[in-house]
Design a protein around this motif. Structure first.
Motif, PDB file in Angstrom:
ATOM      1  N   UNK A   1      10.021   2.244  25.849  1.00 55.37           N
ATOM      2  CA  UNK A   1      11.114   2.644  24.644  1.00 55.37           C
ATOM      3  C   UNK A   1      11.093   1.570  23.770  1.00 55.37           C
ATOM      4  N   UNK A   2      10.782   0.326  24.035  1.00 48.64           N
ATOM      5  CA  UNK A   2      10.753  -0.738  23.035  1.00 48.64           C
ATOM      6  C   UNK A   2       9.782  -0.326  21.958  1.00 48.64           C
ATOM      7  N   UNK A   3       8.384  -0.134  22.605  1.00 52.49           N
ATOM      8  CA  UNK A   3       7.349   0.261  21.791  1.00 52.49           C
ATOM      9  C   UNK A   3       7.750   1.574  20.652  1.00 52.49           C
ATOM     10  N   UNK A   4       8.208   2.901  21.455  1.00 53.23           N
ATOM     11  CA  UNK A   4       8.563   3.886  20.564  1.00 53.23           C
ATOM     12  C   UNK A   4       9.639   3.458  19.454  1.00 53.23           C
ATOM     13  N   UNK A   5      10.459   2.536  19.901  1.00 52.36           N
ATOM     14  CA  UNK A   5      11.466   2.105  18.692  1.00 52.36           C
ATOM     15  C   UNK A   5      10.722   1.174  17.584  1.00 52.36           C
ATOM     16  N   UNK A   6       9.718   0.549  18.003  1.00 49.29           N
ATOM     17  CA  UNK A   6       9.043  -0.186  17.022  1.00 49.29           C
ATOM     18  C   UNK A   6       8.149   0.684  15.883  1.00 49.29           C
ATOM     19  N   UNK A   7       7.844   1.991  16.522  1.00 48.69           N
ATOM     20  CA  UNK A   7       6.866   2.887  15.929  1.00 48.69           C
ATOM     21  C   UNK A   7       8.302   3.669  15.049  1.00 48.69           C
ATOM     22  N   UNK A   8       9.097   3.942  15.440  1.00 53.47           N
ATOM     23  CA  UNK A   8      10.278   4.557  14.836  1.00 53.47           C
ATOM     24  C   UNK A   8      10.742   3.659  13.669  1.00 53.47           C
ATOM     25  N   UNK A   9      11.038   2.399  13.916  1.00 48.70           N
ATOM     26  CA  UNK A   9      11.254   1.467  12.855  1.00 48.70           C
ATOM     27  C   UNK A   9      10.131   1.456  11.623  1.00 48.70           C
ATOM     28  N   UNK A  10       8.960   1.580  11.978  1.00 48.28           N
ATOM     29  CA  UNK A  10       8.002   1.723  10.708  1.00 48.28           C
ATOM     30  C   UNK A  10       8.116   2.969   9.952  1.00 48.28           C
ATOM     31  N   UNK A  11       8.014   4.131  10.896  1.00 45.23           N
ATOM     32  CA  UNK A  11       8.105   5.598  10.313  1.00 45.23           C
ATOM     33  C   UNK A  11       9.233   5.833   9.833  1.00 45.23           C
ATOM     34  N   UNK A  12      10.397   5.611  10.377  1.00 44.94           N
ATOM     35  CA  UNK A  12      11.766   6.344   9.852  1.00 44.94           C
ATOM     36  C   UNK A  12      12.436   5.471   8.966  1.00 44.94           C
ATOM     37  N   UNK A  13      12.789   4.015   9.348  1.00 44.87           N
ATOM     38  CA  UNK A  13      13.281   3.084   8.585  1.00 44.87           C
ATOM     39  C   UNK A  13      12.536   2.708   7.321  1.00 44.87           C
ATOM     40  N   UNK A  14      11.198   2.506   7.314  1.00 45.56           N
ATOM     41  CA  UNK A  14      10.324   2.161   6.110  1.00 45.56           C
ATOM     42  C   UNK A  14       9.268   3.085   5.819  1.00 45.56           C
ATOM     43  N   UNK A  15       9.346   4.222   6.228  1.00 45.54           N
ATOM     44  CA  UNK A  15       8.624   5.462   5.779  1.00 45.54           C
ATOM     45  C   UNK A  15       7.051   5.327   5.524  1.00 45.54           C
ATOM     46  N   UNK A  16       6.618   4.855   6.766  1.00 52.14           N
ATOM     47  CA  UNK A  16       5.257   4.504   7.020  1.00 52.14           C
ATOM     48  C   UNK A  16       4.477   5.445   7.696  1.00 52.14           C
ATOM     49  N   UNK A  17       3.231   5.605   7.216  1.00 53.68           N
ATOM     50  CA  UNK A  17       2.267   6.825   8.088  1.00 53.68           C
ATOM     51  C   UNK A  17       1.682   5.836   9.115  1.00 53.68           C
ATOM     52  N   UNK A  18       1.840   6.151  10.467  1.00 52.11           N
ATOM     53  CA  UNK A  18       1.238   5.251  11.658  1.00 52.11           C
ATOM     54  C   UNK A  18       0.162   6.325  12.316  1.00 52.11           C
ATOM     55  N   UNK A  19      -1.013   5.800  12.199  1.00 51.77           N
ATOM     56  CA  UNK A  19      -2.409   6.302  12.585  1.00 51.77           C
ATOM     57  C   UNK A  19      -2.779   5.712  13.804  1.00 51.77           C
ATOM     58  N   UNK A  20      -2.923   6.168  14.960  1.00 56.97           N
ATOM     59  CA  UNK A  20      -3.688   5.513  16.212  1.00 56.97           C
ATOM     60  C   UNK A  20      -4.723   6.450  16.996  1.00 56.97           C
ATOM     61  N   UNK A  21      -5.540   5.612  17.509  1.00 57.44           N
ATOM     62  CA  UNK A  21      -6.683   6.211  18.238  1.00 57.44           C
ATOM     63  C   UNK A  21      -6.266   6.624  19.670  1.00 57.44           C
ATOM     64  N   UNK A  22      -6.657   7.847  19.746  1.00 58.78           N
ATOM     65  CA  UNK A  22      -6.328   8.720  21.058  1.00 58.78           C
ATOM     66  C   UNK A  22      -6.843   8.320  22.316  1.00 58.78           C
ATOM     67  N   UNK A  23      -8.038   7.344  22.191  1.00 58.64           N
ATOM     68  CA  UNK A  23      -8.789   6.792  23.274  1.00 58.64           C
ATOM     69  C   UNK A  23      -9.866   7.158  23.653  1.00 58.64           C
ATOM     70  N   UNK A  24     -10.744   6.587  24.500  1.00 50.22           N
ATOM     71  CA  UNK A  24     -11.934   6.617  24.721  1.00 50.22           C
ATOM     72  C   UNK A  24     -12.224   7.043  26.392  1.00 50.22           C
ATOM     73  N   UNK A  25     -10.987   7.532  26.980  1.00 48.55           N
ATOM     74  CA  UNK A  25     -11.071   8.075  28.299  1.00 48.55           C
ATOM     75  C   UNK A  25     -11.312   9.377  28.390  1.00 48.55           C
ATOM     76  N   UNK A  26     -12.334   9.805  29.005  1.00 51.46           N
ATOM     77  CA  UNK A  26     -12.697  11.225  28.948  1.00 51.46           C
ATOM     78  C   UNK A  26     -11.799  12.310  29.781  1.00 51.46           C
ATOM     79  N   UNK A  27     -10.286  12.144  29.695  1.00 50.75           N
ATOM     80  CA  UNK A  27      -9.568  12.954  30.534  1.00 50.75           C
ATOM     81  C   UNK A  27      -8.489  13.545  29.687  1.00 50.75           C
ATOM     82  N   UNK A  28      -7.793  14.332  30.140  1.00 47.48           N
ATOM     83  CA  UNK A  28      -6.534  14.735  29.334  1.00 47.48           C
ATOM     84  C   UNK A  28      -5.373  13.904  29.969  1.00 47.48           C
ATOM     85  N   UNK A  29      -5.117  13.072  28.884  1.00 44.52           N
ATOM     86  CA  UNK A  29      -3.905  12.352  29.511  1.00 44.52           C
ATOM     87  C   UNK A  29      -3.042  11.890  28.181  1.00 44.52           C
TER      88      UNK A  29
END
Length: 948
Positions: A310-338
């Motif tokens: 929840x802490x990490x989600x709130x930090x993301x929300x702060x950037x995206x909603x409070x400051x209107x930032x486009x946040x881009x992240x890598x989906x991972x290198x684990x060859x699974x559905x997760x």
């Protein structure tokens, strides 16, 4: 969360051919996410006034009760983001967060973070309390032979049509991409001069701009806590950040090296991996900084699978909603559905990796949370060991910055778009790749398609999004045969939609959509519509749902005439390994291994015990079973800084149909781990049952019944069963008082102001026992000291000491716990016996006592009117009774009446020859007794409830 998860850097430096790239980019086996020792992060609950009014600048003050608790533990709390501004009213309505409520807590050596975390959660003053995680970066090869690649090898630029996009826009130097990674190399020929400078704070030893960071002219190092975001200049330090930066924002059209997708866009280096032993991971702190210091795009090429924070989600929300930032992240290198975080958080563009042929990379993560894909194999970029080196690399780490670069171009091309619109523009202009032979099996799990920069900066697509949903009933899970309704709100993000139909489909055979469509009519840009008047209706199948099933729902947003169609996904948890009884004022979780409240102390596995939708009342609850200190089983804390796990589920706890007066019922079977796996096993199997009633006077308790069966060839003598309950009543769990009501066999705890009472009552089976415990750090010496653990010897003492330790905490209160149990004289081989308890809560002692009286009567289900006789001519009344029992007997040659305990032990024998007679049970403790009536016509046994 208490589980340690495996997190990985999303890219690996891969040298040579694309084949080598695939072979070397798989995630390593070693876990890279660890909880920082002695540190927690928590968020205060906002005061009611905060919801609609602005507050003063700066962090929110700690409540006095928490300050007192921290002082007792010797812990130190400090604002996590002291410079974070409170959101404006408009931002707050849009879901923005207030990071001024977030604190970091440092614990003294030897203090258990889990214990203090539970204390925080049960205080009722915090939204969440979590470990603060550090991440070890995946080390990259530094072979100097990787530094040369030749020219013309940046195939990904042509693949994503970057050249055509640059004919439309080359971006702008005012658009800044935050690179939260391993640092930069300012002097690299393809990065020099591309970094954003903070000219308001030149290097002079002063914090000229007053932002809390002294001399942050070039950026900031959040790992080593200094103003140098450059990677250390040694051949073994991490170059990952330099490589990511090169993809997103290297100098383009400068006659050197390669080109970056972002072209004219600038970058802000935010170093998050340490170069010193004293440093620690600083990824989420860097996100906040980037948002506050003008980054319109942030790239996160790191993360890992597991449960969300929840802490990490709130930090993301702060950037995206409070400051209107486009946040881009890598989906991972684990060859699974997760699920992979931070990519799978809300308000993040999650980017999966593809091969040169647009098929899914064989080492890439795929899931319904992926937004789009981009090339991730054989990517040529800056290396950063020298000022002129380059490398061929791969991984989703290098797919993500391509999207970040395009986001910068879109922000330049469409300056009026907010962050959500930029993300929608990029999602809706990809090239569809699900129909490729190598991708058919992953349809829907590679996002909307492969990135297309040219389409992103030229087209005007339609795009809508489900932006809010409300479930009824609102739960974290749903069980077999449950039904639910979903009300959603949809927002049109881009060009005006002439109409929109939203269709909900279940992709799981265990979840059925009974009503799954609504239409919105025409929607202007940024307009919203919903189906609250006629919500979606869903049902879980009644049988055959596997344990902990994750059912995927698909929202299809479409307009037939225009050809617009877009999918969005949601996941529901079905048939978890616990049930929640919530038919009355008490909300209680029962797990398949016999824990109460939570599985051990993990708040993600259970919903606790609460009263009238208030804060949780219980930190930990579970079973103790023993014949001695050497033969003892439990599923609660031990003295090894862990939790005993001596019980295993034989039949998952599950809801049963309502029956009789019971509004809710649940049942499960468990047994101990047996020798040789567990040489200390008692040798008992248990069937647990729970019952809740909604009608008065039964609304303040839940009945728990345990049927114990002896699996051994020996008589178990004696046998004790108890419930360990570590109560943490709000507002200050350090000021609770534990007491014993001998007349009602009721052990209970209350807060010092006496505003909430909770406890356990022994109802039937054996002789009651209670042991009240002081769980505080400064508890006086005694036979049991919980603060340093709970040993087997101590557990045995709490079960076998009768009622001699009945109280704890008076007069001012303490951190109180109790074990309420039953002592059974014996249990023969293959025999069974039932022990019953009630868990109760109420706002006053009088109401708690009334609930206990109702539980006694409710458990027996003995009517107040005369019960029809099982033996002709025999009647007993009143029942329940305060003492006297009137008997009507058949006119025969006499009757023998035996008074028995519920275990069958004979207490008294009477002989009567008259047709009416009286018994007086006043001398017996309150509880259930058996009256066995024997006449010449036969015999029958009657249950009688003796009231206090």
């Amino acid at each position: 969360m208490s589980l340690l998860l495996r997190w990985f850097i999303c890219g690996a430096a891969l040298l040579g051919s694309a084949t080598a790239a695939v072979a070397q980019s798989a995630a390593p086996d070693a876990p890279t996410r660890t909880a920082r020792p002695g540190v927690l992060v928590f968020r205060l609950k906002a005061a009611p006034a905060d919801a609609g009014q602005p507050r003063r600048p700066g962090p929110v003050a700690l409540p006095a009760a928490l300050s007192t608790t921290f002082k007792v533990f010797g812990a130190t709390a400090r604002p996590k983001f002291p410079q974070a501004a409170a959101p404006t009213a408009a931002r707050r309505q849009a879901g923005a967060v207030d990071l001024g409520l977030v604190y970091e807590l440092t614990l003294p050596a030897g203090t258990s973070p889990a214990q203090l975390r539970q204390r925080l959660l049960k205080s009722g003053l915090v939204e969440y309390a979590e470990p603060l995680y550090d991440y070890r970066p995946l080390q990259l090869p530094n072979d100097p032979r990787a530094d040369t690649t030749g020219t013309g090898e940046q195939y990904h630029l042509k693949k994503i049509r970057a050249y055509q996009a640059w004919d439309v826009t080359k971006g702008d130097t005012s658009i800044v991409i935050g690179i939260a990674d391993g640092g930069t190399r300012f002097t690299h020929e393809d990065l020099a001069g591309k970094n954003q400078l903070n000219r308001a704070d030149p290097i002079d030893g002063l914090d000229n701009d007053g932002d809390g960071y002294t001399d942050n002219y070039y950026g900031w190092d959040f790992a080593d806590h200094d103003n140098d975001p450059e990677r250390a200049r040694n051949p073994t330090d991490l170059t990952h950040g330099v490589m990511v930066t090169g993809v997103a924002a290297a100098a383009t059209n400068n006659g050197l090296g390669g080109a970056s997708v972002g072209y004219l866009s600038r970058y802000m280096p935010l170093k998050i991996y340490p170069s010193t032993p004293q440093g620690s991971f600083g990824g989420y702190e860097a996100i906040v900084y980037a948002a506050e210091h003008g980054c319109q795009v942030i790239n996160l090429s790191w993360g890992g699978p597991g449960a969300p924070s929840r802490f990490e989600q709130e930090v993301i929300d702060y950037a995206a909603l409070n400051h209107d930032v486009v946040v881009v992240a890598a989906a991972g290198n684990t060859p699974q559905d997760l699920d992979f975080y931070p990519a799978s958080y809300q308000h993040v563009l999650s980017v999966a990796m593809t091969a040169r042929t647009d098929v899914r990379s064989s080492v890439g993560t795929f899931s319904y949370r992926v937004d789009l894909s981009a090339p991730g194999e054989g990517i040529v970029t800056t290396l950063g060991i020298t000022d002129t080196d380059y490398t061929r690399t791969g991984g989703s780490s290098f797919a993500a910055p391509q999207v970040a670069g395009v986001a910068a171009l879109v922000r330049s091309r469409f300056p009026g778009y907010n962050a959500a619109q930029v993300a929608a523009q990029i999602r809706r202009t990809t090239d569809f790749i699900d129909n490729l032979p190598g991708n058919v099996a992953y349809a829907g799990r590679l996002g909307s398609g492969r990135l297309n920069a040219f389409r992103a900066v030229t087209e005007q697509p339609y795009s809508a999004r489900v932006v809010a949903r409300t479930a009824s009933p609102d739960r974290t899970y749903y069980g077999p045969a449950d039904t639910l309704r979903l009300a959603v709100r949809v927002q049109n993000l881009l060009r005006e939609l002439p109409g929109l139909t939203v269709t909900l489909t279940s992709l799981s055979p265990y979840l059925t959509v009974r009503q799954g469509e609504f239409s919105t009519g025409a929607l202007a840009t940024l307009a919203e519509a919903g189906n609250a008047a006629a919500p979606f209706q869903l049902a879980v199948v009644a049988e055959g749902v596997p344990l902990n099933t994750r059912a995927v729902l698909r929202y299809r947003l479409h307009h037939e005439a225009s050809g617009y169609s877009e999918d969005q996904y949601e996941t529901l948890l079905l048939n978890p390994d616990f049930v929640v009884l919530d038919a009355n004022n008490l909300r209680l979780t029962l797990t398949s291994r016999g824990n109460l409240g939570y599985e051990a102390t993990n708040p993600s596995l259970g919903e606790g015990i609460s009263y009238r939708q208030g804060p949780p009342l219980l930190a930990e609850g579970g079973l103790l079973l023993a014949t001695s200190a050497q033969r003892l089983a439990s599923n609660v804390r031990n003295d090894q800084r862990g939790t005993d796990a001596d019980f295993v589920s034989q039949a998952q706890v599950r809801r049963l149909p309502a029956a009789g007066p019971a509004d809710q019922r649940a049942e499960g079977r468990l047994r101990e781990l047996l020798p040789p796996e567990n040489p200390r096993a008692v040798g008992v199997a248990l069937r647990q049952q729970a019952t809740a009633r909604a009608a008065a006077p039964h609304q303040n308790y839940v009945l728990l019944e345990y049927q114990l069966t002896n699996l051994t060839a020996d008589t178990l003598r004696p046998l004790h069963l108890g419930l360990f309950m570590d109560w943490d009543l709000p507002d200050d769990p350090a000021r609770n008082v534990a007491r014993w009501d001998a007349a009602r066999h009721l052990g209970y705890v209350f807060d010092a102001p006496e505003t909430i009472f909770a406890g356990v009552q022994h109802l039937a089976g054996g002789q009651p026992s209670v042991f009240s415990l002081d769980n505080s750090a400064d508890a006086p010496a005694g036979p049991v000291r919980l603060n340093d653990g709970f040993s087997r010897t101590e557990k045995w003492l709490t079960l076998s000491s009768g009622t001699t330790n009945a109280t704890a905490g008076p007069p001012t209160g303490t951190d109180a716990a109790q074990v309420v149990g039953a002592a059974l004289p014996y249990l023969a081989p293959a025999d069974s016996v039932t022990v019953a308890f009630a868990v109760l809560a109420a706002p006053s002692l009088t109401e708690l006592q009334a609930a206990a009286d109702a539980a006694s009567a409710g458990y027996q289900q003995v009517p107040t009117a005369i019960r029809p006789a099982a033996l002709a001519g025999v009647r007993l009344y009143p029942n329940p009774t305060a003492g006297p029992v009137r008997l009507e007997l058949p006119a025969t040659d006499g009757a023998t009446v035996r008074v028995l305990s519920v275990l069958g032990r004979q207490l008294a024998t009477y002989h009567f020859r008259q047709a009416t007679a009286s018994l007086d049970l006043s001398g017996y403790p309150a509880g259930v007794y058996l009256l066995r009536v024997e006449t010449s016509a036969g015999a029958a046994t009657y249950r009688v409830l003796k009231r206090p």
